[in-house]
Design a protein around this motif. Structure first.
Motif, PDB file in Angstrom:
ATOM      1  N   PRO A  13       0.812  -1.224   0.000  1.00  0.00           N
ATOM      2  CA  PRO A  13       0.000   0.000   0.000  1.00  0.00           C
ATOM      3  C   PRO A  13       0.844   1.273   0.000  1.00  0.00           C
ATOM      4  CG  PRO A  13      -0.926  -1.609   1.510  1.00  0.00           C
ATOM      5  CD  PRO A  13       0.382  -2.171   1.045  1.00  0.00           C
ATOM      6  N   ALA A  14       2.099   1.166   0.503  1.00  0.00           N
ATOM      7  CA  ALA A  14       3.008   2.322   0.482  1.00  0.00           C
ATOM      8  C   ALA A  14       3.802   2.370  -0.813  1.00  0.00           C
ATOM      9  CB  ALA A  14       3.956   2.251   1.671  1.00  0.00           C
ATOM     10  N   ASP A  15       3.410   1.551  -1.787  1.00  0.00           N
ATOM     11  CA  ASP A  15       4.025   1.510  -3.118  1.00  0.00           C
ATOM     12  C   ASP A  15       5.470   1.027  -3.085  1.00  0.00           C
ATOM     13  OD1 ASP A  15       3.532   1.703  -5.839  1.00  0.00           O
ATOM     14  OD2 ASP A  15       4.591   3.606  -5.994  1.00  0.00           O
ATOM     15  N   GLN A  16       5.787   0.146  -2.117  1.00  0.00           N
ATOM     16  CA  GLN A  16       7.093  -0.508  -2.107  1.00  0.00           C
ATOM     17  C   GLN A  16       7.006  -1.786  -2.934  1.00  0.00           C
ATOM     18  OE1 GLN A  16       7.222  -0.700   2.270  1.00  0.00           O
ATOM     19  NE2 GLN A  16       9.164   0.412   2.155  1.00  0.00           N
ATOM     20  N   SER A  17       8.024  -2.049  -3.732  1.00  0.00           N
ATOM     21  CA  SER A  17       8.032  -3.222  -4.593  1.00  0.00           C
ATOM     22  C   SER A  17       8.511  -4.446  -3.810  1.00  0.00           C
ATOM     23  CB  SER A  17       8.947  -2.980  -5.789  1.00  0.00           C
ATOM     24  OG  SER A  17       8.999  -4.123  -6.615  1.00  0.00           O
ATOM     25  N   TYR A  18       7.778  -5.554  -3.924  1.00  0.00           N
ATOM     26  CA  TYR A  18       8.161  -6.783  -3.240  1.00  0.00           C
ATOM     27  C   TYR A  18       9.184  -7.557  -4.074  1.00  0.00           C
ATOM     28  CZ  TYR A  18       3.783  -6.159  -0.594  1.00  0.00           C
ATOM     29  OH  TYR A  18       2.764  -5.672   0.189  1.00  0.00           O
ATOM     30  N   PRO A  19      10.282  -8.022  -3.486  1.00  0.00           N
ATOM     31  CA  PRO A  19      11.138  -8.977  -4.185  1.00  0.00           C
ATOM     32  C   PRO A  19      10.445 -10.327  -4.300  1.00  0.00           C
ATOM     33  CG  PRO A  19      11.930  -8.612  -1.956  1.00  0.00           C
ATOM     34  CD  PRO A  19      10.800  -7.644  -2.173  1.00  0.00           C
ATOM     35  N   ASP A  20      11.074 -11.258  -5.011  1.00  0.00           N
ATOM     36  CA  ASP A  20      10.408 -12.520  -5.339  1.00  0.00           C
ATOM     37  C   ASP A  20       9.880 -13.265  -4.118  1.00  0.00           C
ATOM     38  OD1 ASP A  20      10.886 -12.040  -7.981  1.00  0.00           O
ATOM     39  OD2 ASP A  20      12.202 -13.773  -8.310  1.00  0.00           O
ATOM     40  N   LEU A  21      10.714 -13.481  -3.109  1.00  0.00           N
ATOM     41  CA  LEU A  21      10.275 -14.296  -1.977  1.00  0.00           C
ATOM     42  C   LEU A  21       9.175 -13.614  -1.184  1.00  0.00           C
ATOM     43  CD1 LEU A  21      13.438 -16.058  -0.509  1.00  0.00           C
ATOM     44  CD2 LEU A  21      11.730 -16.941  -2.091  1.00  0.00           C
ATOM     45  N   ALA A  22       9.265 -12.312  -1.023  1.00  0.00           N
ATOM     46  CA  ALA A  22       8.211 -11.599  -0.299  1.00  0.00           C
ATOM     47  C   ALA A  22       6.885 -11.689  -1.046  1.00  0.00           C
ATOM     48  CB  ALA A  22       8.606 -10.134  -0.093  1.00  0.00           C
ATOM     49  N   LEU A  23       6.935 -11.597  -2.363  1.00  0.00           N
ATOM     50  CA  LEU A  23       5.707 -11.722  -3.150  1.00  0.00           C
ATOM     51  C   LEU A  23       5.151 -13.135  -3.054  1.00  0.00           C
ATOM     52  CD1 LEU A  23       3.599 -10.617  -5.063  1.00  0.00           C
ATOM     53  CD2 LEU A  23       5.219 -10.907  -6.961  1.00  0.00           C
ATOM     54  N   LEU A  24       6.025 -14.141  -3.098  1.00  0.00           N
ATOM     55  CA  LEU A  24       5.553 -15.519  -2.936  1.00  0.00           C
ATOM     56  C   LEU A  24       4.917 -15.726  -1.559  1.00  0.00           C
ATOM     57  CD1 LEU A  24       8.428 -17.632  -4.549  1.00  0.00           C
ATOM     58  CD2 LEU A  24       6.089 -17.345  -5.416  1.00  0.00           C
ATOM     59  N   ALA A  25       5.510 -15.141  -0.530  1.00  0.00           N
ATOM     60  CA  ALA A  25       4.940 -15.258   0.820  1.00  0.00           C
ATOM     61  C   ALA A  25       3.549 -14.642   0.864  1.00  0.00           C
ATOM     62  CB  ALA A  25       5.855 -14.577   1.835  1.00  0.00           C
ATOM     63  N   HIS A  26       3.387 -13.487   0.221  1.00  0.00           N
ATOM     64  CA  HIS A  26       2.087 -12.823   0.178  1.00  0.00           C
ATOM     65  C   HIS A  26       1.062 -13.703  -0.542  1.00  0.00           C
ATOM     66  CE1 HIS A  26       0.080  -8.590  -0.288  1.00  0.00           C
ATOM     67  NE2 HIS A  26      -0.517  -9.352   0.591  1.00  0.00           N
ATOM     68  N   LEU A  27       1.434 -14.239  -1.690  1.00  0.00           N
ATOM     69  CA  LEU A  27       0.527 -15.111  -2.455  1.00  0.00           C
ATOM     70  C   LEU A  27       0.189 -16.376  -1.672  1.00  0.00           C
ATOM     71  CD1 LEU A  27       2.260 -14.770  -5.938  1.00  0.00           C
ATOM     72  CD2 LEU A  27       0.064 -13.773  -5.278  1.00  0.00           C
ATOM     73  N   GLN A  28       1.200 -16.965  -1.031  1.00  0.00           N
ATOM     74  CA  GLN A  28       0.992 -18.200  -0.273  1.00  0.00           C
ATOM     75  C   GLN A  28      -0.029 -17.992   0.839  1.00  0.00           C
ATOM     76  OE1 GLN A  28       2.220 -21.262  -0.572  1.00  0.00           O
ATOM     77  NE2 GLN A  28       1.876 -22.181   1.438  1.00  0.00           N
ATOM     78  N   HIS A  29       0.051 -16.861   1.511  1.00  0.00           N
ATOM     79  CA  HIS A  29      -0.833 -16.646   2.650  1.00  0.00           C
ATOM     80  C   HIS A  29      -2.279 -16.421   2.238  1.00  0.00           C
ATOM     81  CE1 HIS A  29      -0.090 -16.140   7.068  1.00  0.00           C
ATOM     82  NE2 HIS A  29       0.970 -16.804   6.673  1.00  0.00           N
ATOM     83  N   TYR A  30      -2.508 -16.202   0.962  1.00  0.00           N
ATOM     84  CA  TYR A  30      -3.878 -16.044   0.486  1.00  0.00           C
ATOM     85  C   TYR A  30      -4.320 -17.223  -0.377  1.00  0.00           C
ATOM     86  CZ  TYR A  30      -4.126 -11.501   2.570  1.00  0.00           C
ATOM     87  OH  TYR A  30      -4.149 -10.487   3.505  1.00  0.00           O
ATOM     88  N   GLY A  31      -3.568 -18.327  -0.328  1.00  0.00           N
ATOM     89  CA  GLY A  31      -4.054 -19.566  -0.915  1.00  0.00           C
ATOM     90  C   GLY A  31      -3.450 -19.984  -2.232  1.00  0.00           C
ATOM     91  N   ALA A  32      -2.538 -19.198  -2.810  1.00  0.00           N
ATOM     92  CA  ALA A  32      -1.883 -19.632  -4.044  1.00  0.00           C
ATOM     93  C   ALA A  32      -0.920 -20.775  -3.738  1.00  0.00           C
ATOM     94  CB  ALA A  32      -1.137 -18.472  -4.697  1.00  0.00           C
ATOM     95  N   ALA A  33      -0.756 -21.675  -4.703  1.00  0.00           N
ATOM     96  CA  ALA A  33       0.191 -22.775  -4.551  1.00  0.00           C
ATOM     97  C   ALA A  33       1.585 -22.276  -4.911  1.00  0.00           C
ATOM     98  CB  ALA A  33      -0.201 -23.933  -5.455  1.00  0.00           C
ATOM     99  N   THR A  34       2.500 -22.318  -3.963  1.00  0.00           N
ATOM    100  CA  THR A  34       3.882 -21.891  -4.169  1.00  0.00           C
ATOM    101  C   THR A  34       4.803 -22.993  -3.645  1.00  0.00           C
ATOM    102  OG1 THR A  34       4.417 -20.854  -2.045  1.00  0.00           O
ATOM    103  CG2 THR A  34       3.046 -19.562  -3.584  1.00  0.00           C
ATOM    104  N   PRO A  35       6.118 -22.859  -3.834  1.00  0.00           N
ATOM    105  CA  PRO A  35       7.035 -23.845  -3.253  1.00  0.00           C
ATOM    106  C   PRO A  35       7.260 -23.663  -1.759  1.00  0.00           C
ATOM    107  CG  PRO A  35       8.012 -22.708  -5.136  1.00  0.00           C
ATOM    108  CD  PRO A  35       6.816 -21.932  -4.730  1.00  0.00           C
ATOM    109  N   LEU A  36       6.664 -22.631  -1.179  1.00  0.00           N
ATOM    110  CA  LEU A  36       6.849 -22.358   0.243  1.00  0.00           C
ATOM    111  C   LEU A  36       5.914 -23.210   1.092  1.00  0.00           C
ATOM    112  CD1 LEU A  36       7.036 -18.451   0.156  1.00  0.00           C
ATOM    113  CD2 LEU A  36       8.920 -20.083   0.021  1.00  0.00           C
TER     114      LEU A  36
END
Length: 293
Positions: A88-111
């Motif tokens: 929301p503060a317009d900071q760009s997520y690196p790959d792992l942070a973005l995967l963590a965000h997706l994982q916590h909302y139900g996307a299938a990731t390697p995490l």
């Protein structure tokens, strides 16, 4: 996998046994730190969601790691194309942070989700449906489990500031699983003390697809430690990186009561939803564990 089950007694007493056993492993042994994962049903392998999707697609075992890496990169590209890689503060997520965000909302990731707090793991195991855990399809009629995964040595920790590309980190995980402590890109991660395991694929055994030592059942240190719980003396030497505590289905109502009355955990606390989260929830559903590649 080394498994401990509560002694035969009443469901309420079994609930207290399991809580005591997990807390014993959590606080007693100073040279071991366990990361905790709760599962509402104990009939599946310990397996990241992306492994599930890739294996179900018919990918040969020798190609699963390569396809996992490829599909993960594609998932990241899709999320960025959808504008989900900024806070929301317009900071760009690196790959792992973005995967963590997706994982916590139900996307299938390697995490693989874990928590430093065993009570959070218990919540996940007995509140498969946070709003109505007793409804017909809530898994309340199934035995659950609490998994402990040994926290690796600190040279295998990934910090919240980790900004390498996913493929670089995946290469590092080939020599041993990693522990990733993400930045709190979502309020849920902070509340749940959430972190993640990232490991390489190995040909599936009965219990896991990750490169972890599941132990030799003939040298069950877990059973010996439970037998000597509360006694002084030299503890049994650890012989596995994963341990499992069974939760009988009949004990789930009593565990829920204990969690609510003793820890203050409730659905609003564990699953806070901000208005900014709705787009990522919709996106994650399109890439869930059961969605074909």
């Amino acid at each position: 996998m080394l498994v401990w089950k509560p002694r035969p007694t009443t469901p309420e007493h079994k609930a207290r046994q399991v809580l005591s056993a997990v807390q014993h492993m959590h606080v007693t042994f100073k040279d071991e730190v366990w990361l905790w994962r709760g599962e509402a049903e104990d009939r599946y392998r310990l397996e990241p969601g992306m492994h599930t999707r890739v294996i179900r697609s018919g990918t040969p075992p020798g190609q699963v790691q390569a396809v996992t890496d490829q599909r993960t990169t594609e998932l990241l590209d899709e999320a960025r194309a959808g504008g989900l890689d900024h806070s929301p503060a317009d900071q760009s997520y690196p790959d792992l942070a973005l995967l963590a965000h997706l994982q916590h909302y139900g996307a299938a990731t390697p995490l693989l989700d874990v928590s430093v707090d065993p009570l959070i793991a218990f919540w996940m195991a007995v509140f498969a449906d946070a709003d109505d855990p007793t409804k017909a399809d809530s898994k309340d009629h199934l035995d659950g489990r609490i998994l402990g995964i040994l926290r690796p040595a600190d040279d295998r920790w990934l910090s919240p500031e980790e900004n390498r590309e996913f493929t670089q980190v995946a290469t590092q995980s080939q020599s041993g699983y990693l522990w990733y402590r993400p930045p709190y890109v979502a309020e849920r991660l902070r509340i749940q003390r959430g972190s993640f395991i990232l490991g390489a694929y190995r040909s599936p055994q009965d219990e896991s697809t990750l490169n972890m030592d599941l132990g030799d059942p003939d040298s069950d240190f877990l059973a010996e430690r439970m037998r000597r719980m509360g006694l002084r003396g030299q503890p049994a030497q650890r012989t596995a990186e994963v341990i499992c505590f069974k939760i009988p289905k009949s004990s789930k109502p009593y565990l829920r009561e204990l969690l609510i009355s003793r820890s203050g955990l409730d659905a609003e606390t564990v699953y806070p939803v901000a208005w900014t989260d709705h787009p990522i929830e919709s996106f994650a559903k399109r890439f869930g564990r059961t969605v074909p590649l």
